[in-house]
Design an enzyme around this catalytic site. Structure first.
Site, PDB file in Angstrom:
ATOM      1  CB  VAL A   1     -13.974 -25.886  36.906  1.00  0.00           C
ATOM      2  CG1 VAL A   1     -14.110 -24.417  36.559  1.00  0.00           C
ATOM      3  CG2 VAL A   1     -14.881 -26.727  36.022  1.00  0.00           C
ATOM      4  CB  VAL A   2      -8.663 -23.491  36.993  1.00  0.00           C
ATOM      5  CG1 VAL A   2      -7.663 -22.702  37.830  1.00  0.00           C
ATOM      6  CG2 VAL A   2      -8.064 -24.823  36.559  1.00  0.00           C
TER       7      VAL A   2
ATOM      8  CG  ASP B   1      -1.601 -32.837  28.631  1.00  0.00           C
ATOM      9  OD1 ASP B   1      -1.440 -32.769  27.391  1.00  0.00           O
ATOM     10  OD2 ASP B   1      -2.672 -32.541  29.190  1.00  0.00           O
TER      11      ASP B   1
ATOM     12  N   GLY C   1     -10.703 -21.277  33.892  1.00  0.00           N
ATOM     13  CA  GLY C   1     -10.303 -22.272  32.897  1.00  0.00           C
ATOM     14  C   GLY C   1     -10.591 -23.700  33.320  1.00  0.00           C
TER      15      GLY C   1
ATOM     16  CG  PHE D   1      -8.642 -33.157  37.315  1.00  0.00           C
ATOM     17  CD1 PHE D   1      -9.260 -32.558  38.406  1.00  0.00           C
ATOM     18  CD2 PHE D   1      -7.268 -33.306  37.342  1.00  0.00           C
ATOM     19  CE1 PHE D   1      -8.525 -32.125  39.499  1.00  0.00           C
ATOM     20  CE2 PHE D   1      -6.514 -32.877  38.439  1.00  0.00           C
ATOM     21  CZ  PHE D   1      -7.160 -32.284  39.519  1.00  0.00           C
TER      22      PHE D   1
ATOM     23  CE  LYS E   1      -6.517 -29.229  37.255  1.00  0.00           C
ATOM     24  NZ  LYS E   1      -5.200 -29.723  36.847  1.00  0.00           N
TER      25      LYS E   1
ATOM     26  N   GLY F   1      -8.672 -27.699  33.419  1.00  0.00           N
ATOM     27  CA  GLY F   1      -7.419 -28.438  33.292  1.00  0.00           C
ATOM     28  C   GLY F   1      -7.703 -29.823  32.734  1.00  0.00           C
TER      29      GLY F   1
HETATM   30  N1  ADE Z   1      -5.247 -21.429  34.886  1.00  0.00           N
HETATM   31  C1  ADE Z   1      -4.980 -22.662  35.306  1.00  0.00           C
HETATM   32  N2  ADE Z   1      -4.174 -22.633  36.373  1.00  0.00           N
HETATM   33  C2  ADE Z   1      -3.925 -21.322  36.640  1.00  0.00           C
HETATM   34  C3  ADE Z   1      -3.150 -20.633  37.598  1.00  0.00           C
HETATM   35  N3  ADE Z   1      -2.464 -21.306  38.516  1.00  0.00           N
HETATM   36  N4  ADE Z   1      -3.105 -19.292  37.547  1.00  0.00           N
HETATM   37  C4  ADE Z   1      -3.795 -18.646  36.611  1.00  0.00           C
HETATM   38  N5  ADE Z   1      -4.526 -19.232  35.676  1.00  0.00           N
HETATM   39  C5  ADE Z   1      -4.604 -20.569  35.684  1.00  0.00           C
END
Ligand code: ADE
Length: 274
Positions: free
Chosen positions: A34-35, A142, A28, A32, A48, A30
């Protein structure tokens, strides 16, 4: 760890060696970066990662804020990698995905009022904790279902994404957050307080009750802001318990002084599942 990046200082956070982090798939984005899902010292973690120089401030801010907080409904920070070559934060992995995903993209996942209220209560407890931090409250700024992660079979909720969190000051007027959950005083450039999180929570309450995306029909952020500025709010929910309807309306009151404190929200919502 104690580093300074520009005027950013990070304290009380474990420095993590990037070589020890084994990146898996991207999961995903956030406020800022990419996770990624990753492995670190035998643990499954979320990482992140800063992608551009312009994200360094938000990164430092998130590490700084997360390092000061500890609460069962706030995502846990293991540490951060702050080298010049790679900046990332290593946080607890939440295996249930986001509340947004569950509400809007998982039509086969059912939940009842008790579940919904439990998520809302856990979120309210986390935010109430942030607002009680001394000497100054911490504002999340947020709050929205994409930033509420689920674990343990979707029973436990964890607030994440502290990229835009900040301490309350007397000159708060910068425009942060996401239109559909943003209190009018925030995008109107007026002074705001921790009551901006209470507004967002009120919208999330509506969203959990209806399983609809707030203001989806309006589309563009500017159209949402215009409507909210004109005091438009999501339509009231048929069959919604009166206590919840009243709480929702108070939380999204245009006048922030009339909104309840998060502490009161916790008390009121606790009664519903007792
Ligand atoms: N997506 C963003 N942060 C996460 C996290 N800590 N665990 C799983 N999905 C996520």
């Amino acid at each position: 760890m104690h580093i300074s990046a520009m005027d950013n200082t990070i304290e009380n956070c474990q420095e993590i060696d990037a070589d020890e982090v084994h990146f898996l798939e991207s999961i995903g984005k956030g406020s800022f970066g990419v996770v990624y899902k990753a492995l670190w010292r035998g643990l499954t973690v979320a990482v992140k990662k800063v992608e551009t120089e312009s994200e360094v401030n938000a990164f430092c801010n998130e590490v700084q804020q997360l390092a000061r907080v500890q609460h069962e409904n706030i995502i846990y920070l293991y540490g951060a990698c702050t080298s010049d070559f790679q900046k990332c934060l290593i946080i607890e992995y939440a295996d249930g995905g986001s509340l947004y995903h569950l509400l809007h993209n998982s039509p086969n996942t059912e939940y009842n009022l008790a579940h919904g209220i439990s998520w809302l209560l856990q979120c309210a407890k986390a935010v109430s904790y942030l607002h009680a931090i001394q000497p100054r409250p911490l504002l999340h700024r947020d709050l929205k279902p994409p930033n509420l992660l689920l674990t343990k079979g979707a029973k436990i909720l964890k607030v994440c994404d502290f990229g835009t969190a900040c301490e309350l000051s007397t000159i708060m007027s910068d425009n942060r957050g996401s239109a559909a959950w943003m209190a009018p005083e925030v995008f109107e450039g007026k002074l705001y307080t921790e009551k901006c999180d209470v507004y967002s929570w009120g919208i999330i309450l509506w969203e959990v009750m209806t399983r609809r995306v707030p203001f989806a029909d309006l589309g563009l952020a500017v159209r949402i802001m215009w409507a909210v500025h004109q005091k438009q709010r999501p339509p009231l929910v048929t069959g919604c318990p009166k206590l919840l309807e009243n709480l929702m309306k108070r939380c999204w009151d245009h006048n922030q002084a009339r909104r309840p404190r998060m502490e009161e929200v916790v008390e009121k919502i606790s009664v519903v599942i007792r």
